[in-house]
Write a protein that holds these residues in place. Structure first.
Motif, mmCIF file in Angstrom:
data_model
loop_
_atom_site.group_PDB
_atom_site.id
_atom_site.type_symbol
_atom_site.label_atom_id
_atom_site.label_comp_id
_atom_site.label_asym_id
_atom_site.label_seq_id
_atom_site.Cartn_x
_atom_site.Cartn_y
_atom_site.Cartn_z
ATOM 1 N N ASP A 30 -1.258 0.696 -4.600
ATOM 2 C CA ASP A 30 -0.692 -0.510 -3.984
ATOM 3 C C ASP A 30 -0.789 -0.498 -2.458
ATOM 4 O OD1 ASP A 30 0.996 1.632 -3.939
ATOM 5 O OD2 ASP A 30 2.807 0.553 -4.516
ATOM 6 N N ILE A 31 -0.273 0.549 -1.804
ATOM 7 C CA ILE A 31 -0.279 0.620 -0.345
ATOM 8 C C ILE A 31 -1.707 0.808 0.181
ATOM 9 C CG2 ILE A 31 0.587 1.847 1.680
ATOM 10 C CD1 ILE A 31 2.688 0.263 0.107
ATOM 11 N N GLU A 32 -2.482 1.651 -0.484
ATOM 12 C CA GLU A 32 -3.876 1.849 -0.077
ATOM 13 C C GLU A 32 -4.640 0.528 -0.120
ATOM 14 O OE1 GLU A 32 -4.530 6.439 -1.717
ATOM 15 O OE2 GLU A 32 -5.152 4.705 -2.917
ATOM 16 N N GLY A 33 -4.377 -0.266 -1.169
ATOM 17 C CA GLY A 33 -5.057 -1.547 -1.303
ATOM 18 C C GLY A 33 -4.724 -2.492 -0.164
ATOM 19 N N LEU A 34 -3.432 -2.538 0.233
ATOM 20 C CA LEU A 34 -3.047 -3.400 1.348
ATOM 21 C C LEU A 34 -3.667 -2.922 2.660
ATOM 22 C CD1 LEU A 34 0.742 -4.077 0.629
ATOM 23 C CD2 LEU A 34 -1.179 -5.637 0.300
ATOM 24 N N PHE A 35 -3.684 -1.609 2.866
ATOM 25 C CA PHE A 35 -4.238 -1.043 4.091
ATOM 26 C C PHE A 35 -5.735 -1.351 4.209
ATOM 27 C CE2 PHE A 35 -6.156 2.570 6.408
ATOM 28 C CZ PHE A 35 -5.513 2.409 7.624
ATOM 29 N N VAL A 36 -6.470 -1.084 3.132
ATOM 30 C CA VAL A 36 -7.912 -1.362 3.119
ATOM 31 C C VAL A 36 -8.170 -2.862 3.236
ATOM 32 C CG1 VAL A 36 -10.013 -1.265 1.707
ATOM 33 C CG2 VAL A 36 -8.500 0.716 1.835
#
Length: 364
Positions: A30-36
């Motif tokens: 979830d967080i990785e997806g938002l960051f990328v």
């Protein structure tokens, strides 16, 4: 002609870019997806601005500049895909307590596009109403009264993992989800389309999920529950094992895979069923999923699960336990030719012999 080639090229590159972004978000949390997603949007904004400024200035680019200038269509496709997928990925990941594998996420998206997106929301909403326990390679969703079943299922899955490593091959199976139901109607609603009757449990490979209906009989005899967990987890282990070896289970006769699952399930609770005379059906008529489902209907006079159990039991008694691995991994030749090569007898000869030996054991 040049315009047509350019148009086709842009369509191809846009489609390829969309697949690349989609594949990337399948691998992200979830967080990785938002960051990328934020990084990709900043890059798209920068490239779009460069191209837009060039258009406004009306400059005629040189050949070199033309090759490195960003394409507006591709940039826009990547930007919109990034926004949609980053939000969808975050919503899906945060809706459930455990992280989803890329295969399961892909199945969620495909169902939302090809079937009905409402079914996805219904499933996620239903899971939110349940308790859950997560340990190692298994997550169990359950109603509050089934807390003991959930705990025993986690322990039994761990036991089955060790059991398969010993008798088939060493393999760390992919994480599995087990959902326990009490209501038969809700149980059926959450299953994909199937043609089975009297169904109490089903493993869905695309979801890496076991759906299991807890019955009153299981309350009185927990071994029935554990046997079913062992049976369905064996299906998961086989699919995971084949996936690791770049195979799937479509090349396996249904009776063979079900026989392994039935044998492993009963072994896991140390049950040795007493042999009863069978209205025997040739295994070649239990090859496909449809054939298997048809012979397991309520009015059928056959007992395919018990018959397949006896077949695997006989292979083990014959000392051919190691051959099960070879039969699972075979895809180069016909299964029944491979069976004869590995066991030294045709399937028909094997059928006659194991029935005769089981019958003789029953008379002793």
């Amino acid at each position: 002609m040049k315009k047509l080639i350019s148009f086709i090229r842009n369509i191809f590159l846009s489609f390829f870019s969309l697949l690349m972004v989609y594949g990337l978000f399948l691998l992200l949390s979830d967080i990785e997806g938002l960051f990328v997603g934020v990084i990709l949007l900043l890059v798209c904004f920068f490239l779009f601005s460069m191209r837009f400024i060039e258009i406004l200035k009306g400059r005629r680019a040189t050949f070199l500049k033309a090759r490195i200038q960003p394409n507006l269509i591709i940039t826009i496709v990547i930007a919109f895909a990034t926004v949609f997928l980053s939000i969808s990925n975050y919503a899906l990941e945060t809706s459930l307590p455990n992280s989803l594998t890329s295969r399961v996420k892909n199945q969620f998206y495909l169902e939302a596009i090809l079937v009905e997106k409402d079914r996805i929301f219904e499933r996620v909403s239903f899971l939110k109403t349940l308790e859950n326990v997560n340990e190692g390679n298994a997550t169990v969703f359950y109603e509050p009264q089934d807390e003991k079943f959930a705990g025993s299922a986690i322990r039994h899955i761990r036991k089955m993992q060790s059991y398969h490593n010993e008798w088939i091959d060493v393999h760390q199976a992919l994480p599995v989800t087990l959902i326990l139901y009490r209501n038969p109607l809700i149980f059926q609603q959450h299953l994909p389309f199937h043609s089975y009757e009297n169904l109490q449990a089903l493993y869905v490979p695309a979801q890496e999920t076991i759906h299991l209906l807890v019955t009153d009989e299981m309350d009185e005899n927990p071994d029935k529950f554990l046997e079913l967990v062992g049976h369905e987890y064996t299906h998961h282990w086989i699919v995971s094992y084949l996936f690791e070896n770049k195979l799937d289970n479509r090349h396996l006769p249904r009776w063979f895979e079900e026989g392994i699952a039935e044998y492993a399930g009963k072994q896991s609770v140390r049950e040795v069923p007493i042999f009863v005379p069978l209205n025997f059906i040739p295994f070649t008529r239990l090859h496909s999923v449809d054939e298997w489902a048809y012979e397991n209907r309520r009015k059928s006079t056959h007992r395919p699960y018990r018959q397949s159990y006896y077949a695997i039991d006989q292979l083990v008694k014959d000392g051919n336990q190691a051959k099960i691995k070879s039969l699972l991994l075979n895809k180069q030749q016909n299964f029944y030719r491979m069976f004869e090569k590995e066991t030294g007898e045709s399937l028909i000869e094997f059928e006659v012999r194991f029935l005769r030996e089981e019958f003789m054991n029953m008379k002793r």
